[in-house]
Write a protein that holds these residues in place. Sequence first.
Motif, mmCIF file in Angstrom:
data_model
loop_
_atom_site.group_PDB
_atom_site.id
_atom_site.type_symbol
_atom_site.label_atom_id
_atom_site.label_comp_id
_atom_site.label_asym_id
_atom_site.label_seq_id
_atom_site.Cartn_x
_atom_site.Cartn_y
_atom_site.Cartn_z
ATOM 1 N N ASP A 1 1.941 4.545 13.290
ATOM 2 C CA ASP A 1 1.880 3.102 13.566
ATOM 3 C C ASP A 1 2.282 2.259 12.355
ATOM 4 N N GLU A 2 2.220 2.833 11.157
ATOM 5 C CA GLU A 2 2.598 2.096 9.945
ATOM 6 C C GLU A 2 4.113 2.076 9.713
ATOM 7 N N LEU A 3 4.843 2.889 10.458
ATOM 8 C CA LEU A 3 6.303 2.962 10.279
ATOM 9 C C LEU A 3 6.985 1.749 10.892
ATOM 10 N N PRO A 4 8.203 1.427 10.411
ATOM 11 C CA PRO A 4 8.992 0.381 11.083
ATOM 12 C C PRO A 4 9.242 0.768 12.543
ATOM 13 N N GLU A 5 9.414 -0.221 13.405
ATOM 14 C CA GLU A 5 9.530 -0.007 14.857
ATOM 15 C C GLU A 5 10.581 1.048 15.227
ATOM 16 N N ASP A 6 11.797 0.968 14.635
ATOM 17 C CA ASP A 6 12.862 1.896 15.035
ATOM 18 C C ASP A 6 12.517 3.338 14.653
ATOM 19 N N GLN A 7 11.855 3.523 13.509
ATOM 20 C CA GLN A 7 11.455 4.867 13.082
ATOM 21 C C GLN A 7 10.290 5.376 13.926
ATOM 22 N N ARG A 8 9.340 4.498 14.218
ATOM 23 C CA ARG A 8 8.194 4.875 15.048
ATOM 24 C C ARG A 8 8.679 5.319 16.430
ATOM 25 N N GLN A 9 9.626 4.578 16.976
ATOM 26 C CA GLN A 9 10.141 4.869 18.315
ATOM 27 C C GLN A 9 10.777 6.261 18.385
ATOM 28 N N VAL A 10 11.587 6.619 17.379
ATOM 29 C CA VAL A 10 12.265 7.922 17.414
ATOM 30 C C VAL A 10 11.264 9.075 17.240
ATOM 31 N N ILE A 11 10.245 8.888 16.395
ATOM 32 C CA ILE A 11 9.204 9.922 16.221
ATOM 33 C C ILE A 11 8.474 10.154 17.539
ATOM 34 N N ILE A 12 8.101 9.067 18.213
ATOM 35 C CA ILE A 12 7.341 9.175 19.453
ATOM 36 C C ILE A 12 8.186 9.822 20.545
ATOM 37 N N MET A 13 9.431 9.397 20.662
ATOM 38 C CA MET A 13 10.303 9.956 21.694
ATOM 39 C C MET A 13 10.558 11.448 21.451
ATOM 40 N N ARG A 14 10.691 11.821 20.191
ATOM 41 C CA ARG A 14 10.999 13.227 19.866
ATOM 42 C C ARG A 14 9.751 14.115 19.968
ATOM 43 N N GLY B 1 19.216 9.767 11.621
ATOM 44 C CA GLY B 1 18.908 9.054 10.377
ATOM 45 C C GLY B 1 17.542 8.393 10.432
ATOM 46 N N ARG B 2 17.232 7.798 11.579
ATOM 47 C CA ARG B 2 15.919 7.150 11.728
ATOM 48 C C ARG B 2 14.796 8.180 11.629
ATOM 49 N N MET B 3 15.021 9.366 12.225
ATOM 50 C CA MET B 3 14.013 10.424 12.137
ATOM 51 C C MET B 3 13.837 10.855 10.678
ATOM 52 N N ARG B 4 14.952 11.024 9.978
ATOM 53 C CA ARG B 4 14.900 11.444 8.569
ATOM 54 C C ARG B 4 14.092 10.443 7.741
ATOM 55 N N TYR B 5 14.400 9.146 7.908
ATOM 56 C CA TYR B 5 13.676 8.116 7.149
ATOM 57 C C TYR B 5 12.206 8.038 7.579
ATOM 58 N N ALA B 6 11.953 8.256 8.865
ATOM 59 C CA ALA B 6 10.562 8.239 9.350
ATOM 60 C C ALA B 6 9.754 9.337 8.670
ATOM 61 N N LEU B 7 10.322 10.543 8.582
ATOM 62 C CA LEU B 7 9.614 11.658 7.951
ATOM 63 C C LEU B 7 9.415 11.422 6.456
ATOM 64 N N ILE B 8 10.454 10.865 5.800
ATOM 65 C CA ILE B 8 10.327 10.536 4.373
ATOM 66 C C ILE B 8 9.200 9.525 4.174
ATOM 67 N N ASN B 9 9.188 8.481 5.008
ATOM 68 C CA ASN B 9 8.158 7.439 4.891
ATOM 69 C C ASN B 9 6.766 7.972 5.208
ATOM 70 N N LEU B 10 6.671 8.868 6.196
ATOM 71 C CA LEU B 10 5.366 9.473 6.512
ATOM 72 C C LEU B 10 4.845 10.272 5.319
ATOM 73 N N ARG B 11 5.742 11.043 4.689
ATOM 74 C CA ARG B 11 5.327 11.815 3.498
ATOM 75 C C ARG B 11 4.818 10.882 2.408
ATOM 76 N N LYS B 12 5.526 9.768 2.195
ATOM 77 C CA LYS B 12 5.111 8.796 1.163
ATOM 78 C C LYS B 12 3.727 8.229 1.477
ATOM 79 N N ILE B 13 3.508 7.881 2.758
ATOM 80 C CA ILE B 13 2.205 7.317 3.165
ATOM 81 C C ILE B 13 1.102 8.352 2.958
ATOM 82 N N ILE B 14 1.387 9.619 3.337
ATOM 83 C CA ILE B 14 0.395 10.693 3.190
ATOM 84 C C ILE B 14 0.048 10.895 1.714
ATOM 85 N N GLU B 15 1.091 10.935 0.859
ATOM 86 C CA GLU B 15 0.857 11.126 -0.584
ATOM 87 C C GLU B 15 0.110 9.936 -1.179
ATOM 88 N N LYS B 16 0.528 8.732 -0.782
ATOM 89 C CA LYS B 16 -0.098 7.516 -1.314
ATOM 90 C C LYS B 16 -1.595 7.470 -0.984
#
Length: 197
Positions: free
Chosen positions: A138-151, A174-189
């Motif tokens: 839910d913290e991801l940008p809309e386009d990245q959140r959408q691709v994660i949920i659909m996949r 690309g959106r999936m790649r950035y979503a996973l990168i951002n999720l890792r950052k959030i998890i580490e943070k």
Amino acid sequence: MFSTQTENDNMLVQNFIRGDQSSLEMLIQRHKNRVYTYIFLIVKNQALAEDIFQDTFIKVIRSLKTGKYTENGKFISWVLRISHNLIIDHFRKERLLNTLSNEDSEFDLFNSAKFSDENIEERLVFEQITADVRRLIDELPEDQRQVIIMRHYLGLSFKEIAERTDVSINTALGRMRYALINLRKIIEKNNLLLTKI
């Protein structure tokens, strides 16, 4: 403009809770196109989108009447989250109905270790991890959140995701790649541990 509409949403919500039915009608009128479009873009079926749209507002009304709405200032986000959860529920049920049949196998599928009950602790840990991951998404940008949920929640291929979101396959990837990168950052943070072990 946005903050004024948010304030108006909150006023209308409070008025409805106090018994003013017309306030709910105004909220539905204001947001129906956005909510319906969001649902339709994911399910790609008019009749199904209409059913989920109706179910969404039935749930909204029940939640408001029972005092379960606590998202002051985020009414539309809350409504979209309800519709989103109903979409996921629909696809889960559909997948379960099409997945297993004991008649298609010479073995008793349901008398298998694979389907044995996990203990309560494992289930609680799994449910907590699932809830944590959902909050992170839910913290991801809309386009990245959408691709994660659909996949990952709806099980769509990248080709299907590209078609449903009207972008190229490369953009979806690309959106999936950035979503996973951002999720890792959030998890580490947040120093989170998302594991059963």
